[in-house]
Design an enzyme around this catalytic site. Structure first.
Site, mmCIF file in Angstrom:
data_model
loop_
_atom_site.group_PDB
_atom_site.id
_atom_site.type_symbol
_atom_site.label_atom_id
_atom_site.label_comp_id
_atom_site.label_asym_id
_atom_site.label_seq_id
_atom_site.Cartn_x
_atom_site.Cartn_y
_atom_site.Cartn_z
ATOM 1 N N CYS A 131 -4.696 -6.361 -4.991
ATOM 2 C CA CYS A 131 -4.493 -5.395 -6.063
ATOM 3 C C CYS A 131 -5.049 -5.934 -7.380
ATOM 4 O O CYS A 131 -6.256 -6.013 -7.525
ATOM 5 C CB CYS A 131 -3.029 -4.980 -6.155
ATOM 6 N N HIS B 65 -1.953 -3.119 -0.871
ATOM 7 C CA HIS B 65 -1.026 -4.230 -0.658
ATOM 8 C C HIS B 65 -0.806 -4.469 0.836
ATOM 9 O O HIS B 65 0.155 -3.962 1.409
ATOM 10 C CB HIS B 65 0.325 -3.935 -1.323
ATOM 11 N N GLU C 93 0.314 -6.950 2.327
ATOM 12 C CA GLU C 93 1.536 -7.718 2.606
ATOM 13 C C GLU C 93 2.712 -6.811 2.959
ATOM 14 O O GLU C 93 3.676 -7.255 3.566
ATOM 15 C CB GLU C 93 1.885 -8.624 1.413
HETATM 16 N N1 GLN Z 1 -2.006 -3.571 -12.885
HETATM 17 C C1 GLN Z 1 -2.963 -3.126 -11.923
HETATM 18 C C2 GLN Z 1 -3.012 -1.617 -11.808
HETATM 19 O O1 GLN Z 1 -2.117 -0.947 -12.230
HETATM 20 C C3 GLN Z 1 -2.699 -3.764 -10.567
HETATM 21 C C4 GLN Z 1 -1.404 -3.363 -9.963
HETATM 22 C C5 GLN Z 1 -0.954 -4.293 -8.868
HETATM 23 O O2 GLN Z 1 -1.401 -5.422 -8.743
HETATM 24 N N2 GLN Z 1 -0.023 -3.838 -8.087
HETATM 25 O O3 GLN Z 1 -3.962 -1.092 -11.293
#
Ligand code: GLN
Length: 536
Positions: free
Chosen positions: A383, A511, A513
């Protein structure tokens, strides 16, 4: 058979592992052939944990249907290998919101709206929702917080009413407590357990089963004492000793006969012994690694282990799958500088840059990606970690020196990561990110394709920003591979470096995970650990 309900409360102190206990018992019942689900009721007023800082309650777990939930749901999925949903996590905030919305809509026909019956009725409706779907034989409900907390009282009252309403044998109450060992006296103490059970009794509930968290084994005499003083049968006091791994807990409870007693009390007959062969195989691999590797987890919430819970567990699953002990080293991105990076990442066989929000610690993360890329150390960005990899590539390879994400620097002239179109008009924070499972189409011949062995995958998301399409052509020309995209919107979901250039370099907007379980370790984690072993 009616759907049966098992409620789990906690006493004395928090952090005794109610979530692990619920997941372990559910695992045993599922392994006996029952259809089981677990839900968690949390006493706080936030409508969901999505707006909570990770330092408050650890990571926010996201379900396929896009619910932002308590991290215990992650345990439920990892143990049960079954997906959860919005219905599996309910907070006081959500209950009140429903009741207040009903009141405004005139649903209560002029009645005075009160905790009893309106709040408790809504709690009961939600507690029995999954059970009424007909999809489950058993619904386990974990009540967050500790018995005696002011804010959990309506939940306890709702459980009392449900128990009163249901036929005998359809509802069971498990109470998890602490039996401390006092070093100075060299003695185990039952008094805190007695007090916490008394607290439950004052609220009209008597536990059917007591599980005692303890550092040392409880002698029979002590179990008898607890049974007598707490008004439970003698065969209904169990111990939950500190385990080497949380995944041992189902076996420890089964050996004491917990699942058998639960079935007996719920009047469920004729179930098979639990089928736990693949679970035991996993434990065998976990405890007998043939090799080891060291992975750096670069993030900014490293002070709190729970902030990266699912990532850490994914490494446990992937390690066992590779017969490898994975040592994860948390590295604070704010402490990384050009001068110390070599020293800080010395000996690491793989570098993972973690998800996150906001600008703090960003430059350290960029340095970590650069270090991994230039030194050909296996790299995995999740992410924000993927977004950082894009920024790093833009700055150091494409020479767009001020490349940045508009989350971090809104005025940058090279916004390689930018707010998603549908996010631009949003002002409300709760539940408004891009959330939940989305498909991703993978380009053949790429590292991602090799990892997944499939052209179409689905993974879970939680973000507002995206790879800026305006830079796609330049990035590809500059050597970055955009190997996965959403088939409907075209959003870039996976970036990587060609395998000829780097042994393992991948960043994902989703994600992964969140989908790793004991019995289905997540493929990117498995391959990343494999690459780290090779790098060693
Ligand atoms: N802050 C980033 C976004 O909003 C990544 C979010 C995250 O790592 N879950 O896109």
């Amino acid at each position: 058979m009616n759907t049966k309900y098992i409620f789990i409360t906690g006493g004395v102190v928090s952090s005794l592992g109610k979530g692990i206990l619920a997941a372990s018992l559910a695992k045993l019942l599922k392994a006996r052939g029952l259809r089981v689900t677990i839900q968690k009721f949390d006493p706080y007023i936030n409508v969901d944990p999505g707006t909570l800082n990770p330092y408050e309650h650890g990571e926010c777990y996201v379900t396929n249907d896009g619910a932002e939930t308590d991290l215990d749901l992650g345990h439920y999925e990892r143990f049960l290998n079954v997906a959860t949903s919005q219905a599996n996590n309910v907070t006081t905030g959500r209950i009140y919101k429903t009741v207040i919305d009903n009141e405004r809509a005139g649903v209560y026909l002029g009645k005075t709206v009160q905790i009893i019956p309106h709040i408790t009725d809504e709690i009961k409706r939600r507690m029995t929702l999954l059970g009424k779907s007909g999809n489950y034989d058993i619904v386990l409900t974990e009540i967050g917080g500790t018995v005696g907390d002011m804010e959990s009282t309506p939940f306890i009252e709702a459980v009392r009413q449900l128990q009163w309403e249901m036929p005998d044998g359809d509802c069971l109450l498990l109470h998890l407590t602490l039996v401390p060992f006092l070093n100075a006296a060299q003695e185990l103490k039952t008094k805190p357990t007695q007090h916490s059970v008394r607290m439950l009794q004052q609220e009209g509930l008597n536990p059917d089963i007591i599980i005692c968290r303890t550092e040392v084994s409880l002698p029979e005499s002590m179990k008898r004492k607890i049974a007598l003083f707490c008004n439970v049968k003698q065969d209904s006091v169990f111990e939950s000793r500190d385990a080497k791994s949380i995944y041992e807990v189902p076996m420890m409870l089964h050996e004491q006969g917990l699942d058998a007693i639960v079935l007996k009390k719920l009047k469920i007959k004729g179930m098979q012994e639990p089928q736990l062969d693949d679970w035991k195989e996993f434990l065998k691999n976990l405890f007998n690694p043939k090799t080891e590797c060291d992975i750096a987890l670069v993030g900014k919430y490293v002070e709190l282990q729970d902030a990266y819970k699912s990532i850490l567990e994914s490494f446990v699953h992937a390690g066992a799958a590779n017969h490898c002990k994975v040592r994860v080293h948390s590295i604070h991105s704010e402490h990384l500088t050009k001068d110390n990076i070599k020293e800080m990442l010395k000996g690491m066989n793989g570098i993972l840059v973690a998800p996150g929000f906001g600008g703090r610690g960003i430059e350290g993360k960029i340095l970590a990606v650069q270090y991994a890329r230039e030194n050909k150390i296996p790299f995995f960005g999740i992410c924000l970690g993927m977004q950082i990899a894009v920024i790093e590539y833009a700055r150091n390879v494409l020479k767009l020196e001020d490349a940045n994400s508009t989350e971090i620097r809104p005025q940058t002239t090279n916004p390689v990561i930018d707010l998603m179109e549908e996010q631009k008009s949003l002002t409300i924070k709760g539940g408004t990110m891009r959330l939940g499972a989305y498909d991703c189409k993978i380009k053949e011949g790429t590292l991602a394709y090799k990892i997944y062995g499939s052209k179409l995958i689905s993974e879970r998301h939680r973000h507002r920003y995206e790879f800026n399409e305006k830079y796609a052509a330049a990035m590809e020309k500059g050597g970055l591979v955009l190997s996965g995209r959403n088939p409907d919107t075209g959003l870039v979901e996976i970036i990587e470096l060609p395998v000829k250039q780097h042994p393992f370099f991948i960043g994902v907007q989703f994600h992964p995970e969140l989908k790793s379980t004991v019995l289905s370790p997540q493929p990117i984690f498995v391959s990343f650990v494999k690459a780290a072993m090779k790098a060693k």
